[in-house]
Design a protein around this motif. Structure first.
Motif, PDB file in Angstrom:
ATOM      1  N   THR A   3       0.851  -1.193   0.000  1.00 37.09           N
ATOM      2  CA  THR A   3       0.000   0.000   0.000  1.00 37.09           C
ATOM      3  C   THR A   3       0.880   1.233   0.000  1.00 37.09           C
ATOM      4  O   THR A   3       1.999   1.245   0.510  1.00 37.09           O
ATOM      5  CB  THR A   3      -0.909   0.024   1.233  1.00 37.09           C
ATOM      6  N   TYR A   4       0.347   2.320  -0.551  1.00 35.07           N
ATOM      7  CA  TYR A   4       1.081   3.578  -0.672  1.00 35.07           C
ATOM      8  C   TYR A   4       0.226   4.703  -0.130  1.00 35.07           C
ATOM      9  O   TYR A   4      -0.998   4.573  -0.009  1.00 35.07           O
ATOM     10  CB  TYR A   4       1.450   3.831  -2.140  1.00 35.07           C
ATOM     11  N   THR A   6      -2.086   7.898   0.264  1.00 39.76           N
ATOM     12  CA  THR A   6      -3.207   8.315  -0.580  1.00 39.76           C
ATOM     13  C   THR A   6      -3.167   9.793  -0.913  1.00 39.76           C
ATOM     14  O   THR A   6      -4.086  10.304  -1.543  1.00 39.76           O
ATOM     15  CB  THR A   6      -4.528   7.997   0.139  1.00 39.76           C
ATOM     16  N   VAL A 245      10.172   6.096  -6.136  1.00 38.22           N
ATOM     17  CA  VAL A 245       9.559   5.815  -7.432  1.00 38.22           C
ATOM     18  C   VAL A 245      10.455   6.317  -8.559  1.00 38.22           C
ATOM     19  O   VAL A 245      10.576   5.663  -9.605  1.00 38.22           O
ATOM     20  CB  VAL A 245       8.156   6.450  -7.512  1.00 38.22           C
ATOM     21  N   ARG A 287      -5.384  10.535  -9.056  1.00 35.97           N
ATOM     22  CA  ARG A 287      -4.440  10.627  -7.941  1.00 35.97           C
ATOM     23  C   ARG A 287      -3.504  11.813  -8.135  1.00 35.97           C
ATOM     24  O   ARG A 287      -3.227  12.206  -9.258  1.00 35.97           O
ATOM     25  CB  ARG A 287      -3.609   9.345  -7.831  1.00 35.97           C
ATOM     26  N   LEU A 291       2.350   6.022  -8.500  1.00 32.38           N
ATOM     27  CA  LEU A 291       2.618   4.693  -7.970  1.00 32.38           C
ATOM     28  C   LEU A 291       3.597   3.949  -8.878  1.00 32.38           C
ATOM     29  O   LEU A 291       3.688   4.245 -10.080  1.00 32.38           O
ATOM     30  CB  LEU A 291       1.328   3.882  -7.880  1.00 32.38           C
ATOM     31  N   ASP A 293       3.012   1.197 -10.051  1.00 33.47           N
ATOM     32  CA  ASP A 293       2.138   0.607 -11.073  1.00 33.47           C
ATOM     33  C   ASP A 293       2.012   1.524 -12.286  1.00 33.47           C
ATOM     34  O   ASP A 293       1.863   1.040 -13.416  1.00 33.47           O
ATOM     35  CB  ASP A 293       0.745   0.340 -10.485  1.00 33.47           C
TER      36      ASP A 293
END
Length: 342
Positions: A3-4, A6, A245, A287, A291, A293
């Motif tokens: 999880t990252y 929010t 990241v 967002r 991320l 992703d």
């Protein structure tokens, strides 16, 4: 699954950067969703491709659409351009096209007794380059300065291009007759490359019904002004990217330079564009932070056309694109994903 956070941090540099955002993330995401829905009125069954095209537009990059004729490459470029109320020009690249047709030319004015610059087709917010690989390498190179520096130099004078500025180019595969392969320097100017592919059966049936009486592109109306586009782009600039990241993106690109089956890996420009595109994708996803992703999702579109496999590796595969896609997928799988807090 890891999880990252929010939301972006509220201290230091990130705080000052987010204080002057032109739009909220919610407003920008809603605007982008309207543009995507508008384009989907024309292009059926290609949501992922439209999404990538929007990401490139918001990241102030350039898009290369490569596929066989008749699958909607130019239609996607036109629909995207018509959805934004900005200046648009279209260049049909042919073997006899001259560089001055693209950039412009100085013409002698007999009345005033001096040369005047007549801007070429590249002076627009969105430039559609149709079948770019049908032009000669000399004409293709006319876009190098335009795409990288957002300016044109003719007869020793430099002219800035409008802002924002995006080139959406289409090309047929290089094995098609009468084409010139884009050199590595030209391909590296494009932020991302996508392939349309054939539509599925349902989308093709819908296309037959929707275009029975009229072309939906003719009735497409813009849903975003140029000023609105600038505001969304300004919001993308303030999307937060954690240091971990950034390192993740650098590790992936560096791995392409060290892979034994790759002759030419990703350039430093590709690292920059990978992160910029990830910021735009984060915004499109609603967002204000990136991320890992987002990086993963853009590795193939951003790096796929830049990576050149070795002759040995290519000799064992029929299609270079499939080979590159497999190599990049392996690099992503073997690159450690950053863990929050470490």
């Amino acid at each position: 699954m890891t999880t990252y956070p929010t939301s972006a941090p509220t201290d230091g540099q990130a705080s000052s950067a987010t204080s002057d955002i032109a739009m909220t993330i919610e407003e920008a995401t809603e605007v982008v969703a309207r543009v995507q829905a508008n384009v989907e009125h024309v292009i059926d069954g290609k949501s992922a491709e439209i999404r990538t095209a929007l990401v490139v537009l918001l990241a102030e990059g350039h898009l290369l659409i490569e596929d066989v004729p008749g699958v909607g490459k130019t239609m996607l470029a036109k629909a995207l351009a018509k959805s934004v109320h900005s200046t648009v020009s279209r260049i049909q690249f042919t073997p006899d096209l001259l560089p001055s047709d693209v950039t412009g030319i100085s013409v002698y004015n007999q009345v005033d007794g001096r040369f005047e610059f007549k801007p070429g087709a590249v002076f627009a917010n969105i430039v559609i380059g149709d079948e770019i690989n049908r032009a000669s390498p000399k004409t293709q190179s006319a876009l190098l300065e335009c795409m990288e520096e957002r300016q044109v130099t003719v007869d020793g004078s430099t002219y800035p291009l409008p802002t924002p500025f995006t080139v959406v180019a289409t090309q047929n595969p290089i094995e098609m007759e009468g084409t010139y392969a884009l050199p590595e320097a030209q391909r590296d100017r494009f932020m991302a490359r996508i392939s349309m592919g054939y539509p599925d059966e349902t989308a093709e049936l819908r296309m037959l019904s929707s275009r029975n009486e009229a072309n939906p592109l003719q009735v497409l109306e813009p849903v975003l002004s140029t000023a609105g586009l600038r505001r969304v782009i300004a919001t993308v600039h303030h999307v937060y990217v954690a240091e971990a990241v950034k390192q993740y993106a650098v590790h992936i690109v560096r791995a392409t330079r060290e892979h034994p089956d790759i002759r030419l890996g990703g350039s430093p420009r590709s690292t920059l564009q990978l992160v910029r595109a990830a910021k735009a994708l984060a915004l499109v996803s609603g967002r204000d932070f990136v991320l890992p992703d987002d990086i993963d999702a853009l590795v193939l579109p951003v790096l796929g056309h830049r990576v050149v496999p070795t002759g040995r590796a290519l000799g064992q595969h029929q299609y270079a694109d499939q080979l590159v896609a497999g190599i990049l997928a392996g690099i992503v799988e073997n690159t450690p994903v950053p863990v929050p807090g470490r």
